[in-house]
Design an enzyme around this catalytic site. Structure first.
Site, PDB file in Angstrom:
ATOM      1  N   SER A  81       0.828  -1.199   0.000  1.00 30.65           N
ATOM      2  CA  SER A  81       0.000   0.000   0.000  1.00 30.65           C
ATOM      3  C   SER A  81       0.870   1.260   0.000  1.00 30.65           C
ATOM      4  O   SER A  81       1.488   1.577  -1.008  1.00 30.65           O
ATOM      5  CB  SER A  81      -0.957  -0.034   1.196  1.00 30.65           C
ATOM      6  OG  SER A  81      -1.964   0.934   1.080  1.00 30.65           O
TER       7      SER A  81
ATOM      8  N   HIS B 271      -8.761   0.593   1.086  1.00 29.49           N
ATOM      9  CA  HIS B 271      -8.903  -0.360  -0.023  1.00 29.49           C
ATOM     10  C   HIS B 271     -10.327  -0.922  -0.106  1.00 29.49           C
ATOM     11  O   HIS B 271     -10.523  -2.105  -0.357  1.00 29.49           O
ATOM     12  CB  HIS B 271      -7.878  -1.494   0.102  1.00 29.49           C
ATOM     13  CG  HIS B 271      -6.466  -1.009   0.177  1.00 29.49           C
ATOM     14  ND1 HIS B 271      -5.848  -0.373  -0.868  1.00 29.49           N
ATOM     15  CD2 HIS B 271      -5.567  -1.046   1.186  1.00 29.49           C
ATOM     16  CE1 HIS B 271      -4.618  -0.043  -0.503  1.00 29.49           C
ATOM     17  NE2 HIS B 271      -4.431  -0.430   0.737  1.00 29.49           N
TER      18      HIS B 271
END
Length: 237
Positions: free
Chosen positions: A85, A191
């Site tokens: 990420s 997400h």
């Protein structure tokens, strides 16, 4: 073949980077200027360090300086880079897509936007496949939960509002085959569908940047394949 993988949100800890800021005073000063506060003081402040808008810049800076130290001391250059990420920005920095300052500007904006999505949470379900997690969500009518990350074939991360994550975690802990449900140290439902507003604003912000050609292949979180130069902005968004 050597790969460098950079950690993301949840890996922060108080005092990180203490051995790096004095070693790279110019970059540390640039970080302070861009952020408007002392990066070194931030990394000593446990309360702020766990807030998304501060966590992400802190990790980006420490990851970047750690990378410089590692390459200087060993002479190693990776054949591939990747990152979890937020760590993907460091992978792209290592590959030359943007310089230290540009990367920090992107991360600062990203953290600010993502911090607005309060009240969310994430948890890693360990022991079930993607299909099995999907079946459990459907069977127990956990419709507000999204599957966020597929870390391994049997480590699936779910994302949603914190109270919904707690409800789902209790469900999964009673499911046969589940080895563990690990709550992640994050403050938002990252997400997931709940990041759509942040995504749209970030897509406008990122258009002001010009990315340079990648010198090292970077494996994308989205596709699990090397970044395509023409898809850099779209993939990051």
């Amino acid at each position: 073949m050597i790969s460098f993988v950079f950690p993301g949100q949840g890996s922060q800890k108080i005092g990180m980077g203490e051995d790096l800021f004095g070693r790279y005073p110019e970059l540390t000063a640039k970080a302070d200027h861009i952020l408007g506060y002392s990066i070194q003081e931030l990394c000593r402040d446990g309360e702020r360090l766990n807030q998304t808008q501060f966590t992400q810049p802190a990790l980006y800076v420490v990851n970047a300086l750690s990378y410089l130290k590692k390459t200087e001391e060993t002479g190693l250059k990776p054949d591939f880079t990747a990152g979890h990420s937020l760590g993907e920005y460091n992978a792209l920095y290592a590959s030359g897509a943007f310089d230290f300052e540009e990367g920090l500007q992107l991360v600062k904006k990203r953290g600010d936007l993502m911090s607005r999505a309060k009240g969310g949470g994430m948890a890693a379900v360990i022991g079930l496949t993607h299909e099995q997690v999907t079946d459990v969500l459907r069977e127990y009518h956990l419709h507000t939960i999204d599957i966020a990350n597929m870390n391994t074939p049997q480590q699936i991360v779910i994302s949603g509002y914190k109270e919904d994550i707690e409800k789902a975690a209790s469900v999964f802990e009673a499911v046969n085959g589940v080895k563990m449900v690990h709550r992640l140290n994050v403050s938002g439902a990252f997400h997931s569908r709940y990041m759509l507003e942040a995504k749209e604003e970030f897509s406008r912000f990122i258009e002001t940047f010009h990315f340079k050609p990648l010198s090292i292949p970077v494996i994308s979180n989205v596709t699990a394949r090397p970044y395509e130069q023409t898809e850099l902005k779209k993939t990051l968004t």
